[in-house]
Motif scaffolding. Structure first.
Motif, PDB file in Angstrom:
ATOM      1  N   PHE A  54       3.677  -4.850   2.420  1.00  0.00           N
ATOM      2  CA  PHE A  54       2.679  -4.100   3.172  1.00  0.00           C
ATOM      3  C   PHE A  54       2.173  -2.883   2.406  1.00  0.00           C
ATOM      4  O   PHE A  54       0.988  -2.770   2.102  1.00  0.00           O
ATOM      5  CB  PHE A  54       3.286  -3.669   4.518  1.00  0.00           C
ATOM      6  N   GLY A  55       3.043  -1.960   2.081  1.00  0.00           N
ATOM      7  CA  GLY A  55       2.651  -0.737   1.395  1.00  0.00           C
ATOM      8  C   GLY A  55       3.791   0.253   1.453  1.00  0.00           C
ATOM      9  O   GLY A  55       4.759   0.076   2.186  1.00  0.00           O
ATOM     10  N   VAL A  56       3.689   1.321   0.663  1.00  0.00           N
ATOM     11  CA  VAL A  56       4.749   2.330   0.624  1.00  0.00           C
ATOM     12  C   VAL A  56       4.128   3.671   0.281  1.00  0.00           C
ATOM     13  O   VAL A  56       3.098   3.742  -0.395  1.00  0.00           O
ATOM     14  CB  VAL A  56       5.824   1.946  -0.422  1.00  0.00           C
ATOM     15  N   GLY A  57       4.751   4.739   0.753  1.00  0.00           N
ATOM     16  CA  GLY A  57       4.283   6.073   0.415  1.00  0.00           C
ATOM     17  C   GLY A  57       3.868   6.864   1.640  1.00  0.00           C
ATOM     18  O   GLY A  57       4.065   6.432   2.781  1.00  0.00           O
ATOM     19  N   ASP A  58       3.279   8.023   1.397  1.00  0.00           N
ATOM     20  CA  ASP A  58       2.847   8.916   2.467  1.00  0.00           C
ATOM     21  C   ASP A  58       1.536   8.413   3.054  1.00  0.00           C
ATOM     22  O   ASP A  58       0.531   8.316   2.349  1.00  0.00           O
ATOM     23  CB  ASP A  58       2.685  10.333   1.911  1.00  0.00           C
ATOM     24  N   THR A  59       1.538   8.096   4.327  1.00  0.00           N
ATOM     25  CA  THR A  59       0.338   7.580   4.981  1.00  0.00           C
ATOM     26  C   THR A  59      -0.708   8.663   5.206  1.00  0.00           C
ATOM     27  O   THR A  59      -1.793   8.366   5.713  1.00  0.00           O
ATOM     28  CB  THR A  59       0.693   6.928   6.332  1.00  0.00           C
ATOM     29  N   GLN A  60      -0.396   9.909   4.831  1.00  0.00           N
ATOM     30  CA  GLN A  60      -1.357  11.005   4.898  1.00  0.00           C
ATOM     31  C   GLN A  60      -1.722  11.515   3.496  1.00  0.00           C
ATOM     32  O   GLN A  60      -2.356  12.553   3.357  1.00  0.00           O
ATOM     33  CB  GLN A  60      -0.774  12.172   5.705  1.00  0.00           C
TER      34      GLN A  60
ATOM     35  N   ILE B 166      -3.168   4.306  -4.358  1.00  0.00           N
ATOM     36  CA  ILE B 166      -3.100   3.367  -5.482  1.00  0.00           C
ATOM     37  C   ILE B 166      -3.251   1.958  -4.930  1.00  0.00           C
ATOM     38  O   ILE B 166      -2.520   1.567  -4.010  1.00  0.00           O
ATOM     39  CB  ILE B 166      -1.756   3.484  -6.232  1.00  0.00           C
ATOM     40  N   VAL B 167      -4.177   1.188  -5.466  1.00  0.00           N
ATOM     41  CA  VAL B 167      -4.396  -0.192  -5.025  1.00  0.00           C
ATOM     42  C   VAL B 167      -4.133  -1.124  -6.199  1.00  0.00           C
ATOM     43  O   VAL B 167      -4.787  -1.023  -7.245  1.00  0.00           O
ATOM     44  CB  VAL B 167      -5.818  -0.400  -4.480  1.00  0.00           C
ATOM     45  N   GLY B 168      -3.148  -2.011  -6.035  1.00  0.00           N
ATOM     46  CA  GLY B 168      -2.833  -3.013  -7.040  1.00  0.00           C
ATOM     47  C   GLY B 168      -3.360  -4.374  -6.652  1.00  0.00           C
ATOM     48  O   GLY B 168      -4.196  -4.507  -5.742  1.00  0.00           O
ATOM     49  N   GLU B 169      -2.846  -5.407  -7.302  1.00  0.00           N
ATOM     50  CA  GLU B 169      -3.421  -6.737  -7.166  1.00  0.00           C
ATOM     51  C   GLU B 169      -2.666  -7.610  -6.167  1.00  0.00           C
ATOM     52  O   GLU B 169      -3.156  -7.890  -5.082  1.00  0.00           O
ATOM     53  CB  GLU B 169      -3.478  -7.405  -8.546  1.00  0.00           C
ATOM     54  N   ALA B 170      -1.482  -8.072  -6.561  1.00  0.00           N
ATOM     55  CA  ALA B 170      -0.708  -8.994  -5.729  1.00  0.00           C
ATOM     56  C   ALA B 170       0.775  -8.800  -6.003  1.00  0.00           C
ATOM     57  O   ALA B 170       1.162  -8.366  -7.089  1.00  0.00           O
ATOM     58  CB  ALA B 170      -1.108 -10.446  -6.015  1.00  0.00           C
ATOM     59  N   PRO B 171       1.635  -9.108  -5.035  1.00  0.00           N
ATOM     60  CA  PRO B 171       3.080  -8.967  -5.264  1.00  0.00           C
ATOM     61  C   PRO B 171       3.583  -9.948  -6.318  1.00  0.00           C
ATOM     62  O   PRO B 171       3.074 -11.064  -6.455  1.00  0.00           O
ATOM     63  CB  PRO B 171       3.692  -9.286  -3.892  1.00  0.00           C
TER      64      PRO B 171
ATOM     65  N   LEU C 215       4.505   2.828 -13.292  1.00  0.00           N
ATOM     66  CA  LEU C 215       3.629   3.497 -12.330  1.00  0.00           C
ATOM     67  C   LEU C 215       4.245   4.799 -11.843  1.00  0.00           C
ATOM     68  O   LEU C 215       3.557   5.831 -11.726  1.00  0.00           O
ATOM     69  CB  LEU C 215       3.333   2.579 -11.152  1.00  0.00           C
ATOM     70  N   ASP C 216       5.551   4.788 -11.562  1.00  0.00           N
ATOM     71  CA  ASP C 216       6.213   6.012 -11.117  1.00  0.00           C
ATOM     72  C   ASP C 216       6.102   7.115 -12.176  1.00  0.00           C
ATOM     73  O   ASP C 216       5.870   8.285 -11.854  1.00  0.00           O
ATOM     74  CB  ASP C 216       7.686   5.735 -10.807  1.00  0.00           C
ATOM     75  N   ASN C 217       6.256   6.753 -13.451  1.00  0.00           N
ATOM     76  CA  ASN C 217       6.120   7.735 -14.521  1.00  0.00           C
ATOM     77  C   ASN C 217       4.690   8.247 -14.638  1.00  0.00           C
ATOM     78  O   ASN C 217       4.458   9.440 -14.902  1.00  0.00           O
ATOM     79  CB  ASN C 217       6.566   7.131 -15.854  1.00  0.00           C
ATOM     80  N   MET C 218       3.727   7.363 -14.430  1.00  0.00           N
ATOM     81  CA  MET C 218       2.322   7.782 -14.462  1.00  0.00           C
ATOM     82  C   MET C 218       2.028   8.768 -13.340  1.00  0.00           C
ATOM     83  O   MET C 218       1.334   9.782 -13.541  1.00  0.00           O
ATOM     84  CB  MET C 218       1.417   6.550 -14.348  1.00  0.00           C
ATOM     85  N   LEU C 219       2.561   8.504 -12.154  1.00  0.00           N
ATOM     86  CA  LEU C 219       2.345   9.415 -11.032  1.00  0.00           C
ATOM     87  C   LEU C 219       3.049  10.751 -11.269  1.00  0.00           C
ATOM     88  O   LEU C 219       2.491  11.818 -10.987  1.00  0.00           O
ATOM     89  CB  LEU C 219       2.840   8.769  -9.735  1.00  0.00           C
ATOM     90  N   LEU C 220       4.275  10.706 -11.790  1.00  0.00           N
ATOM     91  CA  LEU C 220       4.994  11.944 -12.063  1.00  0.00           C
ATOM     92  C   LEU C 220       4.255  12.802 -13.085  1.00  0.00           C
ATOM     93  O   LEU C 220       4.310  14.034 -13.035  1.00  0.00           O
ATOM     94  CB  LEU C 220       6.408  11.628 -12.558  1.00  0.00           C
ATOM     95  N   ALA C 221       3.559  12.162 -14.023  1.00  0.00           N
ATOM     96  CA  ALA C 221       2.819  12.909 -15.037  1.00  0.00           C
ATOM     97  C   ALA C 221       1.688  13.729 -14.438  1.00  0.00           C
ATOM     98  O   ALA C 221       1.231  14.701 -15.044  1.00  0.00           O
ATOM     99  CB  ALA C 221       2.253  11.945 -16.088  1.00  0.00           C
ATOM    100  N   VAL C 222       1.220  13.356 -13.236  1.00  0.00           N
ATOM    101  CA  VAL C 222       0.173  14.132 -12.561  1.00  0.00           C
ATOM    102  C   VAL C 222       0.731  14.825 -11.318  1.00  0.00           C
ATOM    103  O   VAL C 222      -0.015  15.211 -10.421  1.00  0.00           O
ATOM    104  CB  VAL C 222      -1.040  13.245 -12.195  1.00  0.00           C
ATOM    105  N   GLY C 223       2.060  14.966 -11.257  1.00  0.00           N
ATOM    106  CA  GLY C 223       2.677  15.732 -10.188  1.00  0.00           C
ATOM    107  C   GLY C 223       2.800  15.008  -8.873  1.00  0.00           C
ATOM    108  O   GLY C 223       2.877  15.649  -7.816  1.00  0.00           O
ATOM    109  N   ARG C 224       2.862  13.683  -8.892  1.00  0.00           N
ATOM    110  CA  ARG C 224       2.926  12.904  -7.653  1.00  0.00           C
ATOM    111  C   ARG C 224       4.063  11.886  -7.711  1.00  0.00           C
ATOM    112  O   ARG C 224       4.613  11.614  -8.771  1.00  0.00           O
ATOM    113  CB  ARG C 224       1.602  12.180  -7.392  1.00  0.00           C
ATOM    114  N   SER C 225       4.399  11.319  -6.541  1.00  0.00           N
ATOM    115  CA  SER C 225       5.392  10.260  -6.482  1.00  0.00           C
ATOM    116  C   SER C 225       5.185   9.458  -5.208  1.00  0.00           C
ATOM    117  O   SER C 225       4.502   9.908  -4.276  1.00  0.00           O
ATOM    118  CB  SER C 225       6.816  10.836  -6.507  1.00  0.00           C
ATOM    119  N   ARG C 226       5.796   8.286  -5.160  1.00  0.00           N
ATOM    120  CA  ARG C 226       5.675   7.453  -3.959  1.00  0.00           C
ATOM    121  C   ARG C 226       6.486   8.012  -2.793  1.00  0.00           C
ATOM    122  O   ARG C 226       6.302   7.591  -1.649  1.00  0.00           O
ATOM    123  CB  ARG C 226       6.083   6.005  -4.263  1.00  0.00           C
ATOM    124  N   THR C 227       7.398   8.944  -3.064  1.00  0.00           N
ATOM    125  CA  THR C 227       8.189   9.559  -2.001  1.00  0.00           C
ATOM    126  C   THR C 227       7.687  10.948  -1.632  1.00  0.00           C
ATOM    127  O   THR C 227       8.204  11.559  -0.705  1.00  0.00           O
ATOM    128  CB  THR C 227       9.668   9.658  -2.426  1.00  0.00           C
ATOM    129  N   GLY C 228       6.682  11.453  -2.358  1.00  0.00           N
ATOM    130  CA  GLY C 228       6.140  12.767  -2.059  1.00  0.00           C
ATOM    131  C   GLY C 228       5.220  12.737  -0.856  1.00  0.00           C
ATOM    132  O   GLY C 228       4.881  11.677  -0.318  1.00  0.00           O
TER     133      GLY C 228
END
Length: 290
Positions: free
Chosen positions: A133-139, A144-149, A168-181
């Motif tokens: 379905f998806g993961v991360g902060d819904t607000q 990030i939109v990918g292709e297929a599982p 992807l996690d490293n790319m997000l961390l490089a701009v100060g973001r994460s899937r758990t932020g």
């Protein structure tokens, strides 16, 4: 859309100042960061991987704040429970004829996730272990939109896991973001397809058409300020174009009024590490939209 202005080798005004943590994350991505030789009678500045500069961009100050300061002040996120992975029984909303449930455009998060978990609108439902379905902060203001599982995503019910997910996690961390932020430190991550194609084959047009309403509703619920489309099928689904990624990069596109930045899928970057610098330039362009 107009093409991005040409960036010379010595032009570093568009590069956000990087702190030690961001440099470490770029190193994990395989992106080299270097500093040019001091120019005569000028203040030396740090330089990163070349990225397209915004028209009229001002030179970086002598002591610029880190990349977080390039974004607006953090807005307090509304606490929203993140949807957990849901197995795939057929819910009451699913049509007995194998069609998508009606009213997707008005569903809330729990109803939408249940509809995806029970969807049998195409043949992909027959081979799935879990819907993804998806993961991360819904607000979050980034989406990030990918292709297929793939195989790992199908097993865990979460997008972007395994080696591509780590990149992807490293790319997000490089701009100060994460899937758990949360808020300005987070991101919401989803795929165009919610079920894994057999043997990780490419999505078929009919499968994309069946899944697109779910992604459209996710975008409407998140209300992101920028979307980063990763990979050919994500780009084609959002922008309705068959142009290659190389032609679409470096420009700001739109999906339902939301800025869309096109870049390569992390799985492609693992196969073609020489293009990681281009992906970093794309993330810089996404940061400029904030």
């Amino acid at each position: 859309m107009s093409e991005s202005p040409t960036v010379t080798e010595d032009d570093t005004s568009f590069v956000p100042q990087l702190d030690a943590r961001q440099r470490a994350m770029l190193a994990e991505m395989g992106v080299r960061v270097w500093a040019p030789k001091p120019r005569p009678a000028a203040v030396a500045v740090d330089a990163g991987v070349a990225a397209p500069a915004s028209p009229g961009a001002a030179p970086a100050p002598k002591e610029a704040p880190d990349a977080v300061a390039h974004r607006p002040a953090e807005r307090a996120p509304t606490p929203v429970a993140r949807p957990a992975a849901v197995p795939s029984p057929v819910p009451a909303q699913a049509d007995a004829g194998g069609k998508r449930p009606a009213g997707i455009e008005t569903m809330d998060w729990p109803t939408l996730q249940a509809a995806v978990a029970g969807c049998r609108a195409c043949g992909l439902c027959q081979g799935r272990t879990n819907t993804v379905f998806g993961v991360g902060d819904t607000q979050a203001d980034w989406m990030i939109v990918g292709e297929a599982p793939g195989e790992n995503e199908d097993r865990q019910g979460e997008p972007f896991v395994g080696a591509a997910g780590q990149l992807l996690d490293n790319m997000l961390l490089a701009v100060g973001r994460s899937r758990t932020g949360e808020g300005e430190k987070g991101a919401y991550i989803a795929n165009v397809l919610k079920c894994r194609p057999p043997a990780n084959r490419n999505p078929q047009p009919a499968e994309v058409v069946q899944c697109e309403p779910y992604l459209a509703r996710q975008v409407a619920l998140v209300k992101p300020r920028v979307i980063v489309a990763m990979g050919r099928f994500a780009v084609q689904s959002l922008l309705k174009t068959t142009d290659p990624i190389g032609r679409l990069r470096g420009q700001v596109h739109r999906y339902e009024g939301v800025p869309v930045i096109v870049t390569y899928h992390p799985a492609y970057l693992l196969r073609t590490p020489t293009d990681k610098g281009k992906a970093w330039a794309d993330l810089c362009l996404a940061m400029e939209q904030m």
